[in-house]
Design a protein around this motif. Structure first.
Motif, PDB file in Angstrom:
ATOM      1  N   ILE A 228       0.696  -0.998   0.354  1.00  0.00           N
ATOM      2  CA  ILE A 228       0.261   0.391  -0.364  1.00  0.00           C
ATOM      3  C   ILE A 228       1.006   1.263   0.904  1.00  0.00           C
ATOM      4  O   ILE A 228       1.914   1.239   0.417  1.00  0.00           O
ATOM      5  CB  ILE A 228      -1.134  -0.338   1.369  1.00  0.00           C
ATOM      6  N   GLU A 229       0.336   2.317  -0.391  1.00  0.00           N
ATOM      7  CA  GLU A 229       1.191   4.022  -0.952  1.00  0.00           C
ATOM      8  C   GLU A 229       0.143   3.978   0.839  1.00  0.00           C
ATOM      9  O   GLU A 229      -0.649   4.483   0.505  1.00  0.00           O
ATOM     10  CB  GLU A 229       0.722   4.305  -1.697  1.00  0.00           C
ATOM     11  N   PRO A 230       1.057   4.977   1.524  1.00  0.00           N
ATOM     12  CA  PRO A 230       0.524   5.829   2.690  1.00  0.00           C
ATOM     13  C   PRO A 230      -0.089   6.680   2.354  1.00  0.00           C
ATOM     14  O   PRO A 230      -1.164   7.139   2.765  1.00  0.00           O
ATOM     15  CB  PRO A 230       1.561   6.219   3.453  1.00  0.00           C
ATOM     16  N   ILE A 231       0.114   7.196   1.090  1.00  0.00           N
ATOM     17  CA  ILE A 231      -0.804   7.964   0.805  1.00  0.00           C
ATOM     18  C   ILE A 231      -1.266   7.862  -1.015  1.00  0.00           C
ATOM     19  O   ILE A 231       0.132   8.001  -1.958  1.00  0.00           O
ATOM     20  CB  ILE A 231      -0.382   9.695   0.577  1.00  0.00           C
ATOM     21  N   GLN A 232      -1.787   7.702  -1.575  1.00  0.00           N
ATOM     22  CA  GLN A 232      -1.938   7.167  -3.177  1.00  0.00           C
ATOM     23  C   GLN A 232      -1.769   8.320  -3.823  1.00  0.00           C
ATOM     24  O   GLN A 232      -2.912   8.790  -3.986  1.00  0.00           O
ATOM     25  CB  GLN A 232      -3.339   6.422  -3.090  1.00  0.00           C
ATOM     26  N   GLY A 233      -1.255   7.818  -4.943  1.00  0.00           N
ATOM     27  CA  GLY A 233      -0.282   9.214  -5.454  1.00  0.00           C
ATOM     28  C   GLY A 233      -1.374   8.970  -6.476  1.00  0.00           C
ATOM     29  O   GLY A 233      -2.032   9.639  -7.011  1.00  0.00           O
ATOM     30  N   GLU A 234      -1.058   8.725  -8.330  1.00  0.00           N
ATOM     31  CA  GLU A 234      -1.995   8.760  -9.511  1.00  0.00           C
ATOM     32  C   GLU A 234      -3.611   8.280  -8.961  1.00  0.00           C
ATOM     33  O   GLU A 234      -4.114   8.446  -9.596  1.00  0.00           O
ATOM     34  CB  GLU A 234      -0.961   7.206  -9.776  1.00  0.00           C
ATOM     35  N   GLY A 235      -3.747   7.615  -7.873  1.00  0.00           N
ATOM     36  CA  GLY A 235      -5.222   7.374  -7.659  1.00  0.00           C
ATOM     37  C   GLY A 235      -5.716   8.453  -7.106  1.00  0.00           C
ATOM     38  O   GLY A 235      -7.025   8.812  -7.011  1.00  0.00           O
ATOM     39  N   GLY A 236      -4.594   9.664  -6.688  1.00  0.00           N
ATOM     40  CA  GLY A 236      -5.879  10.739  -6.523  1.00  0.00           C
ATOM     41  C   GLY A 236      -5.169  11.437  -5.243  1.00  0.00           C
ATOM     42  O   GLY A 236      -5.999  12.374  -5.099  1.00  0.00           O
ATOM     43  N   PHE A 237      -4.121  11.713  -4.923  1.00  0.00           N
ATOM     44  CA  PHE A 237      -3.255  12.221  -3.571  1.00  0.00           C
ATOM     45  C   PHE A 237      -4.168  11.133  -2.235  1.00  0.00           C
ATOM     46  O   PHE A 237      -5.103  12.248  -1.264  1.00  0.00           O
ATOM     47  CB  PHE A 237      -3.227  13.355  -3.637  1.00  0.00           C
ATOM     48  N   LEU A 238      -4.930   9.978  -2.338  1.00  0.00           N
ATOM     49  CA  LEU A 238      -5.777  10.364  -1.151  1.00  0.00           C
ATOM     50  C   LEU A 238      -5.489   9.500   0.009  1.00  0.00           C
ATOM     51  O   LEU A 238      -4.389   8.675   0.004  1.00  0.00           O
ATOM     52  CB  LEU A 238      -6.431   8.463  -1.885  1.00  0.00           C
ATOM     53  N   VAL A 239      -5.676  10.611   0.719  1.00  0.00           N
ATOM     54  CA  VAL A 239      -5.009  10.280   1.994  1.00  0.00           C
ATOM     55  C   VAL A 239      -6.410   9.381   3.771  1.00  0.00           C
ATOM     56  O   VAL A 239      -7.582   9.795   2.875  1.00  0.00           O
ATOM     57  CB  VAL A 239      -5.051  11.529   2.863  1.00  0.00           C
ATOM     58  N   PRO A 240      -5.900   8.155   3.647  1.00  0.00           N
ATOM     59  CA  PRO A 240      -6.846   7.276   4.407  1.00  0.00           C
ATOM     60  C   PRO A 240      -6.779   7.614   5.364  1.00  0.00           C
ATOM     61  O   PRO A 240      -6.114   8.596   6.251  1.00  0.00           O
ATOM     62  CB  PRO A 240      -5.197   5.883   4.078  1.00  0.00           C
ATOM     63  N   ALA A 241      -8.239   7.184   5.911  1.00  0.00           N
ATOM     64  CA  ALA A 241      -9.198   7.388   7.393  1.00  0.00           C
ATOM     65  C   ALA A 241      -7.669   7.168   8.404  1.00  0.00           C
ATOM     66  O   ALA A 241      -7.076   6.191   8.922  1.00  0.00           O
ATOM     67  CB  ALA A 241     -10.042   6.430   7.294  1.00  0.00           C
ATOM     68  N   PRO A 242      -7.229   7.564   9.525  1.00  0.00           N
ATOM     69  CA  PRO A 242      -7.220   7.613  10.966  1.00  0.00           C
ATOM     70  C   PRO A 242      -7.350   6.525  11.031  1.00  0.00           C
ATOM     71  O   PRO A 242      -8.438   5.509  11.558  1.00  0.00           O
ATOM     72  CB  PRO A 242      -7.921   9.002  11.868  1.00  0.00           C
ATOM     73  N   GLY A 243      -6.257   5.928  11.425  1.00  0.00           N
ATOM     74  CA  GLY A 243      -6.722   4.005  11.944  1.00  0.00           C
ATOM     75  C   GLY A 243      -6.364   3.285  10.908  1.00  0.00           C
ATOM     76  O   GLY A 243      -6.081   1.749  11.022  1.00  0.00           O
ATOM     77  N   PHE A 244      -6.570   4.063   9.052  1.00  0.00           N
ATOM     78  CA  PHE A 244      -6.943   2.095   8.069  1.00  0.00           C
ATOM     79  C   PHE A 244      -5.248   1.577   8.599  1.00  0.00           C
ATOM     80  O   PHE A 244      -4.702   0.726   8.124  1.00  0.00           O
ATOM     81  CB  PHE A 244      -6.863   3.152   7.247  1.00  0.00           C
ATOM     82  N   LEU A 245      -4.318   2.309   7.568  1.00  0.00           N
ATOM     83  CA  LEU A 245      -2.581   2.194   7.836  1.00  0.00           C
ATOM     84  C   LEU A 245      -2.730   1.199   8.996  1.00  0.00           C
ATOM     85  O   LEU A 245      -1.566   0.176   9.327  1.00  0.00           O
ATOM     86  CB  LEU A 245      -1.151   2.514   7.905  1.00  0.00           C
ATOM     87  N   GLY A 246      -2.504   2.183  10.740  1.00  0.00           N
ATOM     88  CA  GLY A 246      -1.879   1.383  11.859  1.00  0.00           C
ATOM     89  C   GLY A 246      -3.044  -0.077  11.772  1.00  0.00           C
ATOM     90  O   GLY A 246      -2.991  -1.236  12.494  1.00  0.00           O
ATOM     91  N   GLY A 247      -4.363  -0.334  11.594  1.00  0.00           N
ATOM     92  CA  GLY A 247      -4.455  -1.555  10.850  1.00  0.00           C
ATOM     93  C   GLY A 247      -4.068  -2.387  10.243  1.00  0.00           C
ATOM     94  O   GLY A 247      -4.720  -4.122  10.551  1.00  0.00           O
ATOM     95  N   LEU A 248      -4.387  -2.198   9.340  1.00  0.00           N
ATOM     96  CA  LEU A 248      -3.249  -2.651   8.429  1.00  0.00           C
ATOM     97  C   LEU A 248      -1.821  -3.329   8.816  1.00  0.00           C
ATOM     98  O   LEU A 248      -1.990  -5.150   8.669  1.00  0.00           O
ATOM     99  CB  LEU A 248      -3.028  -2.359   6.567  1.00  0.00           C
TER     100      LEU A 248
END
Length: 462
Positions: A228-248
């Motif tokens: 996973i990209e911690p902020i998705q680049g080409e997808g549109g600079f999408l910042v995940p909701a807080p806790g999502f990366l930690g949950g992964l």
């Protein structure tokens, strides 16, 4: 923010129409000799670049909000990078690290081992491109786990090779006409506003439940890696909701899956920290870097847990140009440039100025769904405010207006409706504000055009 030694004036200057006659002539030559498979965002030919300015062959000085797609973060001309590269060029340009060794490869690996997030012993492998880093991370995860499957996410971008195209979500232009692709790649949702387009809140818990359900439905013990990209680049600079990366992170640990953080675009200070995963306090088992790593020279890396990185057999990793000595020298210059912390502060200052100029447009116009991002990785998403229907036409219109006025912006997003801002971290504050003002006025003009169209339609109905 720029160096006092910059010889190129750090001001926007329009000498001709953009593109000008000299660029147009060179573009004709290009069309006669270069495959049409390469696209171009702005058909101008660059003569010089420095700080936040690109000067084309017609003498136009263009504000650079692209940085070669997040590559020239320390500037297209950087004294430390130049000095390191010149010294290496005087010694030798290549030996192939798998044939005879050179210490700069080890020095780059040591710096990455020390600075990549994760309180564990690390090792690093160097390559040339981001796609190579992604593919080798999958190889390493498979070698270490004995498993085959790879979990990726909606709106992801990981490269243009066959495996990384399978991992990438966006079809056009990346995957169109190029299949079939490797199998054993599964896709899960991400906790972003784009995923929640139907109206539900983009919560980490909801998305993580779907991720775990997908894993369980396909036997989690068959998955080697989740990438996973911690902020998705080409997808549109999408910042995940807080806790999502930690949950992964928790899911990966629970099921023995290697968590791979693709920091190829987000890394090297782009978001105001050296690595974007630091914002979430999450460390990948493997972390990928490229783009800005060597200040414009091709270099990429996979850095991670020593036991994982040492899993492949000797000779299983490599490449003729992997960790080229000139690129490694450039990386050492980049590392030196980050030492005093100024560039990280600059990234945050860029964000503050951009939010001041652009954030109000979310509420004052009818065409912007969201302004988002971190540090100097920011995006404006164009969509219908009521339905959130993507408006790629407006993104293209605004980008074209900026280009005509000498401001280089890039369009991205799964639906092509996002303008992304990637200025070099050395851009001066006055130049930054000038470019943002041009973008702001282009957005306001596009919004006014929509109002005029709506009014004309209403009159026609009457």
């Amino acid at each position: 923010m720029t160096s006092s030694t910059d010889s190129l004036p750090q001001t926007r200057h329009i000498a001709t129409a953009i593109p000008g006659p000299a660029s147009a002539a060179l573009h004709c030559k290009r069309e006669a000799h270069v495959t049409s498979g390469f696209g171009v965002a702005m058909p101008v030919f660059i003569n010089r670049a420095s700080g936040g300015i690109l000067e084309d062959v017609d003498g136009n000085r263009i504000i650079d909000f692209a940085s070669g797609i997040a590559v020239t973060s320390v500037g297209a001309v950087n004294a430390r990078v130049q000095a390191q590269v010149a010294a290496q060029m005087a010694r030798f340009t290549h030996t192939c690290f798998m044939v005879t060794e050179y210490d700069s490869f080890t020095q780059v690996a040591a710096w990455l081992n020390a600075h990549i997030p994760g309180d564990f012993e690390k090792r690093t492998a160097l390559f040339s491109t981001g796609a190579e880093a992604v593919e080798n991370a999958v190889k390493i995860a498979r070698a270490a786990t004995g498993r085959k499957r790879v979990l990726v996410f909606d709106d992801a971008y990981h490269g243009r090779s066959l495996l990384t195209m399978a991992m990438t979500a966006k079809v056009n232009p990346y995957k169109k006409n190029f299949g079939p692709f490797p199998d054993e790649v599964f896709r899960a949702p991400t906790a972003t506003r784009l995923w929640a387009r139907a109206g539900e809140e983009a919560t980490a818990a909801t998305a993580l439940a779907e991720v775990e359900a997908l894993l369980k439905a396909n036997d989690p013990e068959t998955f080697a890696a989740m990438v996973i990209e911690p902020i998705q680049g080409e997808g549109g600079f999408l910042v995940p909701a807080p806790g999502f990366l930690g949950g992964l992170r928790e899911l990966a640990t629970k099921y023995g899956i290697v968590l791979v953080m693709d920091e190829i675009q987000t890394g090297m200070g782009r978001t105001g920290k050296l690595f974007a995963s630091e914002h979430e306090g999450v460390a990948g088992d493997l972390t990928l870097t490229a783009k800005a790593l060597a200040g414009g020279l091709p270099l990429s890396a996979v850095t991670g847990r020593a036991e994982l990185m040492n899993a492949p057999h000797a000779g299983g990793l490599g490449g003729t140009y992997a960790g080229n000595p000139v690129a490694c020298a450039a990386a050492m210059g980049v590392f030196e440039t980050f030492e005093d912390g100024t560039l990280l502060k600059n990234a945050l200052a860029i964000e503050a100025t951009a939010r001041e100029v652009l954030q109000p447009l979310v509420h004052s116009t009818a065409i912007i769904a969201e302004f988002r991002g971190r540090g100097a990785m920011l995006a404006v998403e164009f969509a219908d405010k009521t339905t959130l229907e993507p408006r790629a036409d407006l993104a293209a219109q605004v980008a074209a207006s900026c280009h005509r006025q000498g401001v280089l912006v890039l369009v991205c997003g799964t639906y092509g409706n996002v303008i992304r801002l990637l200025p070099p971290l050395v851009i001066g504050p006055e130049l930054l504000r000038d470019g943002l003002d041009v973008l702001r006025e282009a957005i306001l003009a596009a919004n006014e055009g929509q109002s005029d169209t709506a009014s004309a339609s209403a009159l026609a109905v009457v």
